[in-house]
Design an enzyme around this catalytic site. Structure first.
Site, PDB file in Angstrom:
ATOM      1  N   HIS A  54      30.585  52.349  40.306  1.00 40.41           N
ATOM      2  CA  HIS A  54      31.740  52.229  39.138  1.00 40.41           C
ATOM      3  C   HIS A  54      32.409  53.924  38.644  1.00 40.41           C
ATOM      4  O   HIS A  54      31.725  54.652  39.023  1.00 40.41           O
ATOM      5  CB  HIS A  54      30.750  52.751  37.086  1.00 40.41           C
ATOM      6  CG  HIS A  54      30.004  50.850  37.257  1.00 40.41           C
ATOM      7  ND1 HIS A  54      29.016  50.314  38.164  1.00 40.41           N
ATOM      8  CD2 HIS A  54      30.220  50.490  36.552  1.00 40.41           C
ATOM      9  CE1 HIS A  54      28.867  49.301  37.624  1.00 40.41           C
ATOM     10  NE2 HIS A  54      29.742  48.843  37.116  1.00 40.41           N
ATOM     11  N   HIS A  86      38.799  44.464  33.160  1.00 44.29           N
ATOM     12  CA  HIS A  86      38.076  43.905  32.443  1.00 44.29           C
ATOM     13  C   HIS A  86      37.489  43.731  31.899  1.00 44.29           C
ATOM     14  O   HIS A  86      35.993  44.649  30.869  1.00 44.29           O
ATOM     15  CB  HIS A  86      37.065  45.123  33.641  1.00 44.29           C
ATOM     16  CG  HIS A  86      35.536  45.309  33.830  1.00 44.29           C
ATOM     17  ND1 HIS A  86      34.442  44.449  33.684  1.00 44.29           N
ATOM     18  CD2 HIS A  86      34.594  46.757  33.757  1.00 44.29           C
ATOM     19  CE1 HIS A  86      33.714  44.668  34.752  1.00 44.29           C
ATOM     20  NE2 HIS A  86      33.613  45.938  34.035  1.00 44.29           N
ATOM     21  N   ASP A 134      34.627  49.473  38.151  1.00 44.58           N
ATOM     22  CA  ASP A 134      34.276  49.417  37.196  1.00 44.58           C
ATOM     23  C   ASP A 134      34.184  50.860  36.249  1.00 44.58           C
ATOM     24  O   ASP A 134      33.594  51.622  36.054  1.00 44.58           O
ATOM     25  CB  ASP A 134      33.278  48.544  36.661  1.00 44.58           C
ATOM     26  CG  ASP A 134      33.782  46.789  37.150  1.00 44.58           C
ATOM     27  OD1 ASP A 134      32.603  46.170  37.059  1.00 44.58           O
ATOM     28  OD2 ASP A 134      34.765  47.409  38.802  1.00 44.58           O
ATOM     29  N   HIS A 175      33.735  44.940  26.916  1.00 43.86           N
ATOM     30  CA  HIS A 175      32.869  44.742  27.782  1.00 43.86           C
ATOM     31  C   HIS A 175      31.452  44.251  26.793  1.00 43.86           C
ATOM     32  O   HIS A 175      30.006  44.929  27.145  1.00 43.86           O
ATOM     33  CB  HIS A 175      32.413  46.220  28.255  1.00 43.86           C
ATOM     34  CG  HIS A 175      31.784  45.960  29.616  1.00 43.86           C
ATOM     35  ND1 HIS A 175      30.007  46.062  29.891  1.00 43.86           N
ATOM     36  CD2 HIS A 175      31.890  46.477  31.277  1.00 43.86           C
ATOM     37  CE1 HIS A 175      29.925  46.107  31.189  1.00 43.86           C
ATOM     38  NE2 HIS A 175      31.561  46.121  31.753  1.00 43.86           N
TER      39      HIS A 175
END
Length: 342
Positions: free
Chosen positions: A310, A213, A163, A217
């Site tokens: 990540h 994503h 991510d 965020h």
């Protein structure tokens, strides 16, 4: 007559009718006075009436907005008259009828349609009913809005997901994956993909896949308004597609922080993306140490699981170091590398 003798004058004797005469004169004076008073009062009243008749009546002063006008002889605290209800209707039980709305400075009653505006269809409620929420968009053909929490093929496979990239560590992650022949899915932030199109193309060229994503965020994602979530999901996908070039596919959407709802899952599905969650959270974003990251996968992974790591959002040196240990361990455990289900 001697000069010394007193002079004696004689007066007529009082008449016995004198008192009666005096009484008549007094009564006459009283009657005259009474007649004078009546004449004066009548004259004043006539003059006043004539004056009022000659002067046009002025409008009473307007009451200040919100003030209650007292009825004649009242105390000023009377309630406004009830609003008449339409035949066959009843006001809500236990409540007083509402006062009629007051026209505003524009001359239009609040809630009334503007002149020339479309009128509601008969039977359509105009007040007191909130507008209906729009129906969620339909899912794209063949795309489910159900959460994905497993690999495409199941069995002893694992889906590695990264991510918050692309970031400075993305190239190192790609190098380690290539060393072990592993495939992975990269869940990217829209503006970062737009700023690093070469890295996005490199990911695709190496046989990996992409995931949306969001744009910024934001968290908690599920608490955002519906419109704001749409603005985070769909534009991010478009940025990623443009960065990857013609033919780029984005099969999944992962909500920031896992903030999924039935509504945003439907939005993702309508945009052609399956909502993607995970089964193992390494919490590598918090930099807990390489041993902790490795242990989270070794203890939490089950066949067909999805591992969350990540490649962006900060220093990911621990993630790269942990990945160098995890990939040979996974191979030794008989795990194959797969993509999430679609």
């Amino acid at each position: 007559m001697s000069s010394l003798e007193p002079v004696t004058r004689s007066f007529p004797a009082p008449s016995r009718h004198a008192p009666a005469a005096r009484n008549r004169r007094g009564a006459l004076r009283s009657a005259c006075a009474a007649l004078l008073v009546v004449a004066v009062v009548s004259g004043c009243g006539t003059a006043q009436g004539a004056l009022q008749a000659s002067t046009p009546p002025s409008a009473p002063p307007a009451a200040p907005s919100g003030a209650t006008v007292a009825p004649p002889g009242g105390s000023g605290t009377s309630e406004p008259p009830p609003t008449p209800t339409a035949p066959g209707t009843r006001p809500p039980a236990g409540s007083d009828a509402a006062a009629p709305p007051t026209a505003t400075a524009t001359g239009r009653t609040p809630g009334a349609p503007r002149p020339g505006s479309p009128q509601p269809a008969p039977g359509t409620p105009t007040t007191g009913t909130p507008p209906a929420q729009p129906a969620p968009p339909p899912a794209a053909p063949g795309v489910s809005a159900a959460l994905v929490a497993g690999t495409a093929h199941g069995g002893r496979t694992v889906a590695l997901t990264f991510d918050d990239g692309p970031g400075p560590a993305t190239g190192q992650v790609l190098d380690v994956l290539a060393q072990y022949g592993a495939r992975a899915t990269f869940c990217q932030i829209g503006p970062q993909a737009a700023a690093n199109p070469a890295m996005v193309k490199r990911i695709l060229a190496a046989g990996h896949r992409l995931c949306d994503h969001s744009v910024h965020h934001p968290q908690p994602f599920a608490a955002l308004s519906h419109d704001r979530q749409v603005e985070e999901i769909v534009p991010a996908r478009d940025m990623i597609v443009r960065a990857g070039g013609a033919g780029t596919e984005v099969p999944w959407f992962r909500a920031p922080g896992g903030g999924f709802t039935a509504a945003n899952q439907q939005v993702a599905a309508a945009a052609g993306m399956r909502p993607l969650t995970w089964t193992v959270d390494t919490r590598d974003w918090s930099r807990p140490g390489v041993p902790a990251i490795v242990a989270s996968v070794q203890h939490g992974l089950r066949p067909g699981g999805v591992v969350l790591m990540h490649d962006g959002g900060g220093d990911r040196s621990q993630t790269v170091a942990a990945l160098r240990q995890l990939l040979p361990w996974l191979t030794a455990q008989g795990y194959g590398f797969d993509f999430p289900a679609v």
